[in-house]
Design an enzyme around this catalytic site. Structure first.
Site, PDB file in Angstrom:
ATOM      1  NE  ARG A  79      63.628   2.075  24.039  1.00 27.48           N
ATOM      2  CZ  ARG A  79      63.378   1.751  25.316  1.00 27.48           C
ATOM      3  NH1 ARG A  79      63.016   0.507  25.632  1.00 27.48           N
ATOM      4  NH2 ARG A  79      63.492   2.657  26.264  1.00 27.48           N
ATOM      5  CG  HIS A 104      56.041   2.921  25.319  1.00 33.25           C
ATOM      6  ND1 HIS A 104      56.154   1.552  25.243  1.00 33.25           N
ATOM      7  CD2 HIS A 104      56.744   3.289  26.430  1.00 33.25           C
ATOM      8  CE1 HIS A 104      56.876   1.106  26.259  1.00 33.25           C
ATOM      9  NE2 HIS A 104      57.239   2.134  26.993  1.00 33.25           N
ATOM     10  CG  HIS A 178      54.927   2.337  31.178  1.00 33.91           C
ATOM     11  ND1 HIS A 178      55.778   2.862  32.128  1.00 33.91           N
ATOM     12  CD2 HIS A 178      55.708   1.908  30.165  1.00 33.91           C
ATOM     13  CE1 HIS A 178      57.024   2.785  31.687  1.00 33.91           C
ATOM     14  NE2 HIS A 178      57.017   2.202  30.504  1.00 33.91           N
ATOM     15  CD  GLU A 312      56.886  -1.423  30.497  1.00 28.72           C
ATOM     16  OE1 GLU A 312      56.738  -1.158  29.283  1.00 28.72           O
ATOM     17  OE2 GLU A 312      57.909  -1.087  31.139  1.00 28.72           O
TER      18      GLU A 312
END
Length: 347
Positions: A79, A104, A178, A312
């Site tokens: 973010r 993303h 992801h 991630e």
């Protein structure tokens, strides 16, 4: 070893699903659309091969993949506060696709473009090289960026993702994948009894919008201490405000110590499957699918909260605002190179 490709017609779009299979029978399948991992089949302790990632039952659902199942993420994973950042003396505005914030890479990111794919067969591995170029000012980012992402499956049951990127201007960039892992196999159970080890003494505090506050906290004495291993259930049952902020789970950036042979280890005691993660990235966002509900039809069942865990590996967008965070700056004509390996074994 073998490689196969299957053409797909998805809502008028021509996609291809590729499958890499090694001599042990482990296989990895992915789409050229978004580089999306649709299946990873590995054995349990009884040599039963099952899928250990979350994937849609209907490929058309990937057109609106708001959970980013299996996808490549960029230009920036994570973010960006209030969908803007300053680079030099210039402020860049990005599309806000999660409230007031940018998540993303925005609506047009690496997760929803069609990549060019080249297949390579080597002596002890199979590889797929994915290529894409994003133009200057795409989704508000500066610079034309050339991407090269390589998926490699080895005879040792290791799946490796190598990332390369080159920009003609100063820009910001951190890439990840992801995929949601569930080592129970074919989504037989949730991931709350999965054990996790993270070589990380620190994690990043989040506010109510899941934006980093700028504080880096010690894991000691909290449900965020995975240095000796613990079940993911601990974070769900925790009354720590940081677990509560993340909708009773984890969605946090852990900063690696780089002192152990593995950066992360995920274990399912029931199936005996073990996933060992090694990377040259500085940290990992561990997300326990706290935002999932039963509105998605998956290959094996309906989706559900805590059905998968994402690891991630990446740098931190918080570095755009705060000092002391792993940077995501990429200078003009510099080459971004990062690698993460996922090795599967059994107890």
């Amino acid at each position: 070893m073998k490689m196969t490709s299957t053409p797909l017609q998805v809502d008028g779009n021509q996609w291809t699903e590729y499958t890499l299979t090694n001599t042990n029978g482990m296989s990895v399948s992915f789409l050229d659309f978004g580089g999306i991992i649709t299946s990873v089949k590995v054995p349990d302790r009884n040599e039963t091969y099952q899928n250990v990632v979350i994937a849609f039952d209907d490929y058309q659902d990937y057109l609106n993949n708001t959970s980013y199942f299996g996808a490549l993420i960029g230009r920036v994973a994570g973010r960006i506060d209030h969908a803007s950042f300053k680079l030099g003396e210039k402020t860049f505005s990005l599309p806000a696709n999660e409230g007031d914030h940018h998540l993303h890479g925005g609506q047009v990111g690496l997760h929803n473009i069609v990549w060019q794919v080249e297949l390579l067969e080597r002596a002890s591995s199979l590889a797929a090289v994915l290529y894409h170029t994003s133009i200057d000012e795409e989704s508000g980012y500066p610079g034309t960026v050339q991407y090269k992402v390589t998926y490699t499956l080895t005879a040792e049951n290791t799946f490796e993702i190598d990332y390369e990127a080159f920009s003609d201007q100063d820009t910001v960039l951190t890439l990840t994948n992801h995929t949601y892992f569930n080592l129970s196999g074919d989504l037989e159970t949730d991931i709350l009894n999965h054990q996790v080890m993270l070589d990380a003494d620190q994690f990043v505090e989040l506010d109510d919008a899941l934006i980093p506050t700028g504080r880096i906290l010690p894991v000691t004495g909290t449900a965020f201490d995975f240095t000796s291993g613990r079940p993911l259930r601990d974070g769900v049952n925790s009354i720590d405000p940081q677990n509560i902020v993340a909708n009773n789970g984890y969605d946090h950036f852990f900063i690696f110590n780089k002192q152990q042979a593995a950066d992360a280890i995920l274990t399912d005691p029931v199936s005996g499957r073990v996933l060992t993660v090694k990377t040259d990235q500085p940290g990992v966002v561990m997300y326990t699918s706290n935002g999932l509900d039963d509105s998605f039809k998956l290959k094996e069942r309906l989706s559900a909260k805590y059905l998968g865990v994402c690891l991630e590996t990446q740098s931190s967008p918080a570095s755009l605002v705060y000092d002391g965070f792993p940077t995501i700056l990429l200078g003009a004509h510099e080459v971004y190179r990062k690698s993460t390996t996922f090795t599967f074994s059994v107890l």
